[in-house]
Design a protein around this motif. Structure first.
Motif, PDB file in Angstrom:
ATOM      1  N   MET A 252       0.725  -1.207  -0.128  1.00 14.06           N
ATOM      2  CA  MET A 252      -0.152   0.144  -0.160  1.00 14.06           C
ATOM      3  C   MET A 252       0.683   1.297   0.028  1.00 14.06           C
ATOM      4  O   MET A 252       1.817   1.269   0.806  1.00 14.06           O
ATOM      5  CB  MET A 252      -0.921   0.042   1.140  1.00 14.06           C
ATOM      6  CG  MET A 252      -1.976   1.025   1.247  1.00 14.06           C
ATOM      7  SD  MET A 252      -3.247   1.265   2.725  1.00 14.06           S
ATOM      8  CE  MET A 252      -3.708  -0.638   2.559  1.00 14.06           C
ATOM      9  N   SER A 253       0.538   2.153  -0.749  1.00 17.98           N
ATOM     10  CA  SER A 253       1.398   3.579  -0.760  1.00 17.98           C
ATOM     11  C   SER A 253       0.513   4.525  -0.577  1.00 17.98           C
ATOM     12  O   SER A 253      -0.596   4.705  -1.209  1.00 17.98           O
ATOM     13  CB  SER A 253       1.877   3.406  -2.401  1.00 17.98           C
ATOM     14  OG  SER A 253       2.699   4.747  -2.455  1.00 17.98           O
ATOM     15  N   HIS A 254       1.075   5.629  -0.121  1.00 20.60           N
ATOM     16  CA  HIS A 254       0.011   6.782   0.252  1.00 20.60           C
ATOM     17  C   HIS A 254       1.045   7.928   0.067  1.00 20.60           C
ATOM     18  O   HIS A 254       2.327   8.015   0.248  1.00 20.60           O
ATOM     19  CB  HIS A 254      -0.404   7.172   1.913  1.00 20.60           C
ATOM     20  CG  HIS A 254      -1.114   5.838   2.237  1.00 20.60           C
ATOM     21  ND1 HIS A 254      -0.582   4.638   3.082  1.00 20.60           N
ATOM     22  CD2 HIS A 254      -2.441   5.535   1.878  1.00 20.60           C
ATOM     23  CE1 HIS A 254      -1.644   3.760   3.188  1.00 20.60           C
ATOM     24  NE2 HIS A 254      -2.704   4.417   2.595  1.00 20.60           N
ATOM     25  N   ARG A 255       0.253   9.255  -0.255  1.00 21.40           N
ATOM     26  CA  ARG A 255       1.096  10.401  -0.246  1.00 21.40           C
ATOM     27  C   ARG A 255      -0.033  11.719  -0.248  1.00 21.40           C
ATOM     28  O   ARG A 255      -1.146  11.488  -0.289  1.00 21.40           O
ATOM     29  CB  ARG A 255       1.770  10.839  -1.859  1.00 21.40           C
ATOM     30  CG  ARG A 255       0.758  11.032  -2.887  1.00 21.40           C
ATOM     31  CD  ARG A 255       1.218  11.228  -4.177  1.00 21.40           C
ATOM     32  NE  ARG A 255       0.390  11.353  -5.332  1.00 21.40           N
ATOM     33  CZ  ARG A 255      -0.499  12.352  -5.728  1.00 21.40           C
ATOM     34  NH1 ARG A 255      -0.050  13.649  -4.740  1.00 21.40           N
ATOM     35  NH2 ARG A 255      -1.336  12.627  -6.466  1.00 21.40           N
ATOM     36  N   LEU A 256       0.517  12.522   0.464  1.00 22.56           N
ATOM     37  CA  LEU A 256      -0.342  13.768   0.960  1.00 22.56           C
ATOM     38  C   LEU A 256      -0.626  14.470  -0.414  1.00 22.56           C
ATOM     39  O   LEU A 256       0.164  15.070  -1.215  1.00 22.56           O
ATOM     40  CB  LEU A 256       0.335  14.520   1.918  1.00 22.56           C
ATOM     41  CG  LEU A 256      -0.281  15.910   2.578  1.00 22.56           C
ATOM     42  CD1 LEU A 256      -1.366  15.292   3.334  1.00 22.56           C
ATOM     43  CD2 LEU A 256       0.597  16.425   3.321  1.00 22.56           C
ATOM     44  N   ALA A 257      -1.867  14.775  -0.593  1.00 27.10           N
ATOM     45  CA  ALA A 257      -2.114  15.191  -1.894  1.00 27.10           C
ATOM     46  C   ALA A 257      -2.520  16.750  -1.762  1.00 27.10           C
ATOM     47  O   ALA A 257      -2.061  17.546  -2.465  1.00 27.10           O
ATOM     48  CB  ALA A 257      -3.623  14.584  -2.587  1.00 27.10           C
TER      49      ALA A 257
END
Length: 132
Positions: free
Chosen positions: A1-6
């Motif tokens: 799972m990958s996340h980034r602040l948008a």
């Protein structure tokens, strides 16, 4: 799972004055300005010239939100902006009447100054070692 602040929502008094500050003074790019008539608001995204997360300029819609303008972080530095030329950026901010809260100082992570946006939110402006 990958996340980034948008996006980060920033409560503002007025869309157009906020766009003028972030685009004309800070040099951000206006990514989107979409009118949403069914909600009587706009989807306004600005982003620093070097990329990264964007800021959603969210016009305050009630008294509680209006009270949060400029105070979303309780008086602490709220946002952190990296630069490759701190001196030139500070000159531009001063020329545009932006209040410099703390003059540059050297820290382990780089040289940092603090400025206030048009609503009173505090920003760190940071030149990292080797960035200039």
């Amino acid at each position: 799972m990958s996340h980034r602040l948008a996006h980060i929502a920033l409560v503002v008094r007025d869309y157009d004055e906020a766009i003028r500050f972030y685009v004309d003074v800070l040099g951000f790019r206006l990514l989107e300005d979409i009118h949403q008539p069914e909600q009587d608001k706009r989807w306004v995204l600005v982003q620093p010239s070097g990329g990264g997360a964007s800021i959603l300029l969210a016009r305050a819609a009630n008294d509680i939100q209006r009270a949060a303008i400029g105070a979303q972080s309780g008086g602490r530095v709220f946002l952190f902006l990296d630069t490759d030329d701190l001196s030139a950026d500070l000159d531009r901010l001063r020329e545009n009447g932006v209040r410099i809260v703390r003059e540059p100082k050297t820290a382990d992570y780089g040289t940092v100054a603090v400025f206030e946006d048009l609503y009173g939110n505090l920003w760190d402006l940071i030149e990292r070692p080797g960035a200039g």
